[in-house]
Design a protein around this motif. Structure first.
Motif, PDB file in Angstrom:
ATOM      1  N   ILE A 290       0.820  -1.210   0.000  1.00  0.00           N
ATOM      2  CA  ILE A 290       0.000   0.000   0.000  1.00  0.00           C
ATOM      3  C   ILE A 290       0.856   1.263   0.000  1.00  0.00           C
ATOM      4  O   ILE A 290       0.631   2.196  -0.769  1.00  0.00           O
ATOM      5  N   HIS A 291       1.868   1.303   0.865  1.00  0.00           N
ATOM      6  CA  HIS A 291       2.688   2.505   0.981  1.00  0.00           C
ATOM      7  C   HIS A 291       3.352   2.850  -0.349  1.00  0.00           C
ATOM      8  O   HIS A 291       3.298   3.999  -0.804  1.00  0.00           O
ATOM      9  N   ALA A 292       3.978   1.850  -0.982  1.00  0.00           N
ATOM     10  CA  ALA A 292       4.680   2.091  -2.244  1.00  0.00           C
ATOM     11  C   ALA A 292       3.712   2.522  -3.341  1.00  0.00           C
ATOM     12  O   ALA A 292       4.023   3.406  -4.146  1.00  0.00           O
ATOM     13  N   SER A 293       2.523   1.936  -3.371  1.00  0.00           N
ATOM     14  CA  SER A 293       1.575   2.268  -4.431  1.00  0.00           C
ATOM     15  C   SER A 293       1.021   3.676  -4.247  1.00  0.00           C
ATOM     16  O   SER A 293       0.826   4.408  -5.228  1.00  0.00           O
ATOM     17  N   GLN A 294       0.781   4.079  -3.009  1.00  0.00           N
ATOM     18  CA  GLN A 294       0.291   5.440  -2.779  1.00  0.00           C
ATOM     19  C   GLN A 294       1.351   6.475  -3.168  1.00  0.00           C
ATOM     20  O   GLN A 294       1.043   7.513  -3.761  1.00  0.00           O
ATOM     21  N   LYS A 295       2.579   6.173  -2.837  1.00  0.00           N
ATOM     22  CA  LYS A 295       3.663   7.084  -3.212  1.00  0.00           C
ATOM     23  C   LYS A 295       3.768   7.200  -4.737  1.00  0.00           C
ATOM     24  O   LYS A 295       4.006   8.287  -5.275  1.00  0.00           O
ATOM     25  N   LEU A 298       1.111   9.668  -6.117  1.00  0.00           N
ATOM     26  CA  LEU A 298       1.453  11.080  -5.945  1.00  0.00           C
ATOM     27  C   LEU A 298       2.633  11.489  -6.822  1.00  0.00           C
ATOM     28  O   LEU A 298       2.680  12.622  -7.329  1.00  0.00           O
ATOM     29  N   GLN A 299       3.574  10.561  -7.026  1.00  0.00           N
ATOM     30  CA  GLN A 299       4.710  10.882  -7.892  1.00  0.00           C
ATOM     31  C   GLN A 299       4.248  11.083  -9.334  1.00  0.00           C
ATOM     32  O   GLN A 299       4.745  11.978 -10.027  1.00  0.00           O
ATOM     33  N   ASP A 310      10.618  19.964  -8.180  1.00  0.00           N
ATOM     34  CA  ASP A 310      10.402  20.930  -7.100  1.00  0.00           C
ATOM     35  C   ASP A 310       9.859  20.305  -5.817  1.00  0.00           C
ATOM     36  O   ASP A 310       9.945  20.914  -4.747  1.00  0.00           O
ATOM     37  N   TYR A 311       9.277  19.098  -5.940  1.00  0.00           N
ATOM     38  CA  TYR A 311       8.617  18.485  -4.788  1.00  0.00           C
ATOM     39  C   TYR A 311       9.089  17.054  -4.579  1.00  0.00           C
ATOM     40  O   TYR A 311       9.458  16.358  -5.526  1.00  0.00           O
ATOM     41  N   ALA A 312       9.048  16.638  -3.318  1.00  0.00           N
ATOM     42  CA  ALA A 312       9.317  15.249  -2.960  1.00  0.00           C
ATOM     43  C   ALA A 312       8.112  14.679  -2.234  1.00  0.00           C
ATOM     44  O   ALA A 312       7.452  15.388  -1.466  1.00  0.00           O
ATOM     45  N   VAL A 313       7.786  13.416  -2.491  1.00  0.00           N
ATOM     46  CA  VAL A 313       6.696  12.741  -1.782  1.00  0.00           C
ATOM     47  C   VAL A 313       7.266  12.153  -0.508  1.00  0.00           C
ATOM     48  O   VAL A 313       8.044  11.209  -0.539  1.00  0.00           O
ATOM     49  N   GLU A 314       6.907  12.737   0.614  1.00  0.00           N
ATOM     50  CA  GLU A 314       7.434  12.320   1.915  1.00  0.00           C
ATOM     51  C   GLU A 314       6.301  11.825   2.815  1.00  0.00           C
ATOM     52  O   GLU A 314       5.142  12.213   2.643  1.00  0.00           O
ATOM     53  N   TYR A 315       6.648  10.977   3.795  1.00  0.00           N
ATOM     54  CA  TYR A 315       5.675  10.628   4.824  1.00  0.00           C
ATOM     55  C   TYR A 315       5.298  11.891   5.601  1.00  0.00           C
ATOM     56  O   TYR A 315       6.142  12.747   5.868  1.00  0.00           O
ATOM     57  N   SER A 316       4.029  12.003   5.952  1.00  0.00           N
ATOM     58  CA  SER A 316       3.613  13.142   6.753  1.00  0.00           C
ATOM     59  C   SER A 316       4.294  13.089   8.115  1.00  0.00           C
ATOM     60  O   SER A 316       4.192  12.075   8.816  1.00  0.00           O
ATOM     61  N   PRO A 317       4.990  14.139   8.520  1.00  0.00           N
ATOM     62  CA  PRO A 317       5.628  14.147   9.844  1.00  0.00           C
ATOM     63  C   PRO A 317       4.619  14.240  10.981  1.00  0.00           C
ATOM     64  O   PRO A 317       4.998  14.117  12.149  1.00  0.00           O
ATOM     65  N   TRP A 326       2.955  13.863   2.440  1.00  0.00           N
ATOM     66  CA  TRP A 326       3.147  15.301   2.379  1.00  0.00           C
ATOM     67  C   TRP A 326       3.974  15.594   1.136  1.00  0.00           C
ATOM     68  O   TRP A 326       5.041  14.998   0.942  1.00  0.00           O
ATOM     69  N   LEU A 327       3.486  16.484   0.282  1.00  0.00           N
ATOM     70  CA  LEU A 327       4.264  16.909  -0.873  1.00  0.00           C
ATOM     71  C   LEU A 327       5.175  18.040  -0.420  1.00  0.00           C
ATOM     72  O   LEU A 327       4.766  19.192  -0.299  1.00  0.00           O
ATOM     73  N   TYR A 328       6.404  17.668  -0.137  1.00  0.00           N
ATOM     74  CA  TYR A 328       7.375  18.595   0.445  1.00  0.00           C
ATOM     75  C   TYR A 328       8.018  19.456  -0.651  1.00  0.00           C
ATOM     76  O   TYR A 328       8.525  18.934  -1.650  1.00  0.00           O
ATOM     77  N   ARG A 329       7.985  20.744  -0.467  1.00  0.00           N
ATOM     78  CA  ARG A 329       8.525  21.692  -1.446  1.00  0.00           C
ATOM     79  C   ARG A 329      10.035  21.822  -1.260  1.00  0.00           C
ATOM     80  O   ARG A 329      10.513  22.460  -0.330  1.00  0.00           O
ATOM     81  N   ARG A 330      10.791  21.215  -2.185  1.00  0.00           N
ATOM     82  CA  ARG A 330      12.248  21.256  -2.084  1.00  0.00           C
ATOM     83  C   ARG A 330      12.807  22.590  -2.536  1.00  0.00           C
ATOM     84  O   ARG A 330      13.783  23.104  -1.998  1.00  0.00           O
ATOM     85  N   GLN A 331      12.206  23.097  -3.588  1.00  0.00           N
ATOM     86  CA  GLN A 331      12.651  24.379  -4.120  1.00  0.00           C
ATOM     87  C   GLN A 331      11.496  24.983  -4.897  1.00  0.00           C
ATOM     88  O   GLN A 331      10.475  24.357  -5.109  1.00  0.00           O
ATOM     89  N   GLY A 332      11.658  26.184  -5.305  1.00  0.00           N
ATOM     90  CA  GLY A 332      10.603  26.869  -6.047  1.00  0.00           C
ATOM     91  C   GLY A 332      10.828  28.362  -6.003  1.00  0.00           C
ATOM     92  O   GLY A 332      11.776  28.854  -5.384  1.00  0.00           O
ATOM     93  N   GLN A 333       9.951  29.090  -6.670  1.00  0.00           N
ATOM     94  CA  GLN A 333      10.118  30.529  -6.711  1.00  0.00           C
ATOM     95  C   GLN A 333       9.945  31.142  -5.320  1.00  0.00           C
ATOM     96  O   GLN A 333       9.200  30.631  -4.492  1.00  0.00           O
TER      97      GLN A 333
END
Length: 555
Positions: A290-295, A298-299, A310-317, A326-333
């Motif tokens: 389940i975990h891998a398929s959900q990731k 989102l990817q 710009d984003y990484a798919v991370e476990y919600s902290p 959580w779609l973590y914003r690695r970089q962006g404007q």
């Protein structure tokens, strides 16, 4: 899925809020724990009884509301069956479909997904006696995705209704779907409310919000029952990626979202998800992929939107490594920003008036777009990345004009966490008073989602929207402490989005709701009563007062 701990915490809040205060310091801690467990068990039984009684009454009403016959050729129920399918549950599902499809206007496509069990094969053969049941053989077990893909390719109806072989449909499910398809002008994608089955008892109803792309990227809340335009599903490549084996429904809805399609919510419980040891309704870990398929779902969304860099798919902290993301914003404007610290004294004279705020924004941006960050002076913010989170939400959902978070007091009780227009008479928070450790209704306090309004104690608002709001005729008595309500109402009228994010949170020594003067609340009701209550993101089955928050009201 709600974990046992989540249920326990919620029940403890609802049932024992007053009792805990009475027990503390009088009853030993061990005995307190025992009493809580007993109370929770009794509450679960009471809750199930109350819901089943409510649902019985609603079903009586629905006989008249959904009396129109099913249009021939419109619906194809589709069900892959494999050796892991308990025959007793498949029989129950079949009976629920047969009973409401006497005229045979709905097709049922059943895929023999490599079945080898003699009794199961014999039952599939017996189903062929119904002219509207089409049993197809996969040859070997093609898995969930492969079985659903074969269903999609063999179905003939205009719309697909994927149903698991161990679940159950309410007796008017097909008529409800038929009516809503007509009502919406045959929308491309729809979904319903649902509950769960323990034996023959319905429990844990999920009354869902209207379609919310923000929540969809945090949670597969749309799962059952999906109603899908078959030709569009084929065009978008539904059920073609084995990496999403454990999340076919979520993958399908995200494909539609990425292609620009909006789903329609059918606010009726028509589907029961059965809880048993092999089902994810009971335990998501029963399917370790389940975990891998959900990731993967989102990817793909990030890839389709051109956001993968710009984003990484991370476990919600915030949810301790469960299958929550959580779609973590690695970089962006970097957006131009103006941070405004707001007075925290319980006096309007110490709170920044709207005309002054408007003037500051005008000087800062002079016609260019930017973000205004409103922060209460006494607020202790939990996370340093709160502004990045707000920017990320506005990037992913460009119609978002305001983002706010969860504010709690020093005793750990929630003061604000997303507001509902029309709640408690004008604009209130259904989660107000909950302990901050409570993840909320279906863990929604831990997930980014659209709401009617947010608090200005910690909020990010587009400068252009703020200036437009002030120019729209907000009365002179409108205050910054109640600005979230005025902004939420204006956003609703102009088709804009307001978002709650749990990643914007903090502790406050001041209750901003107490700052709102009665005259302003009355002016707000007079100006916006025509759009009360806003039921887009707060289900119509629940009460609109603090005492009845998330409680079923008579149907």
């Amino acid at each position: 899925m709600i974990s046992p701990r989540t249920i326990a915490l919620s029940l403890e809040y609802h049932l024992l809020k007053k009792e805990r205060a009475l027990l503390r310091g009088v009853v030993p801690a061990g005995l307190q724990s025992y009493l809580r467990r007993r109370a929770r068990a009794k509450y679960l039984v009471w809750e199930a009884r109350a819901y089943n009684a409510w649902m019985s009454e609603r079903l009586i009403q629905r006989r008249l509301e959904y009396a129109a016959p099913i249009e021939a050729g419109l619906l194809s129920v589709v069900t892959p069956v494999w050796d892991g399918t308990p025959l007793k549950y498949l029989r129950v599902l079949a009976e629920s479909i047969i009973a409401q499809n006497e005229d045979g206007h709905c097709e049922w496509v059943v895929v023999d997904n490599g079945c080898r069990k003699t009794e199961l094969l014999a039952y599939l053969t017996a189903l062929r006696k119904y002219r509207w049941v089409a049993v197809h053989e996969a040859g070997e077990n093609a898995g969930i995705i492969g079985g659903l893909r074969l269903c999609l390719e063999r179905a003939k109806g205009r719309y697909l209704l994927p149903v698991d072989s161990d679940d159950w449909l309410y007796p008017d499910c097909l008529r409800v779907v038929n009516r809503w398809l007509r009502k919406t002008g045959f929308a491309p994608l729809l979904y319903t409310d649902e509950d769960k089955l323990i034996g023959t008892r319905a429990v844990q109803p999920y009354f869902k919000p209207d379609f919310d792309p923000v929540l969809l990227l945090n949670s597969a809340y749309i799962a059952h029952l999906g109603v899908i335009d078959r030709e569009l599903a084929l065009k978008l490549g539904a059920y073609s990626d084995k990496s999403t084996e454990g999340s076919p429904d979520w993958d399908l809805f995200v494909r539609f979202l990425a292609a620009g399609h909006t789903a329609v919510h059918i606010p009726e419980v028509v589907y029961s998800w059965r809880m048993h040891p092999e089902s994810t309704a009971d335990d998501a870990l029963s399917k370790p992929y389940i975990h891998a398929s959900q990731k993967a779902v989102l990817q793909r969304y990030l890839n389709l939107r051109g956001m993968a860099d710009d984003y990484a798919v991370e476990y919600s902290p915030l949810l301790n490594g469960t299958a929550d993301w959580w779609l973590y914003r690695r970089q962006g404007q970097t957006w131009p920003t103006l941070k405004v610290l707001l007075g925290a004294a319980a006096d309007y004279g110490d709170c920044l008036p709207l005309p002054v705020l408007d003037e500051m924004v005008g000087r800062q941006f002079a016609g260019t777009e930017g973000l205004v960050c409103l922060i209460s002076k006494d607020l202790q913010i939990d996370r340093p990345d709160w502004l990045d989170d707000a920017m990320a939400l506005m990037e992913r959902h460009p119609d978002t004009v305001m983002v706010g978070g969860c504010i709690r007091n020093k005793n750990g009780s929630i003061l604000s966490a997303g507001y509902v227009l029309g709640f408690d008479g004008d604009c209130g928070c259904p989660d107000r008073g909950r302990p901050a450790i409570d993840p909320g209704y279906f863990t929604q306090l831990r997930k980014q989602r659209s709401v009617s309004a947010v608090s200005t104690e910690l909020a990010v608002i587009r400068a252009s929207f703020l200036r437009e709001l002030v120019a729209s005729g907000v009365p002179s008595l409108a205050s910054v402490p109640f600005l979230g309500a005025w902004a939420g109402a204006y956003a609703l009228r102009t088709g804009k989005r307001v978002v709650y994010s749990p990643f914007m949170s903090g502790v406050s020594g001041l209750d901003w709701d107490a700052l709102i003067k009665p005259q302003e609340r009355e002016a707000f009701r007079n100006a916006n009563g025509d759009i009360f209550p806003d039921r887009r993101f707060y289900p119509g089955s629940f009460g609109l007062t603090t005492e009845e928050a998330y409680r079923l009201i008579p149907p």
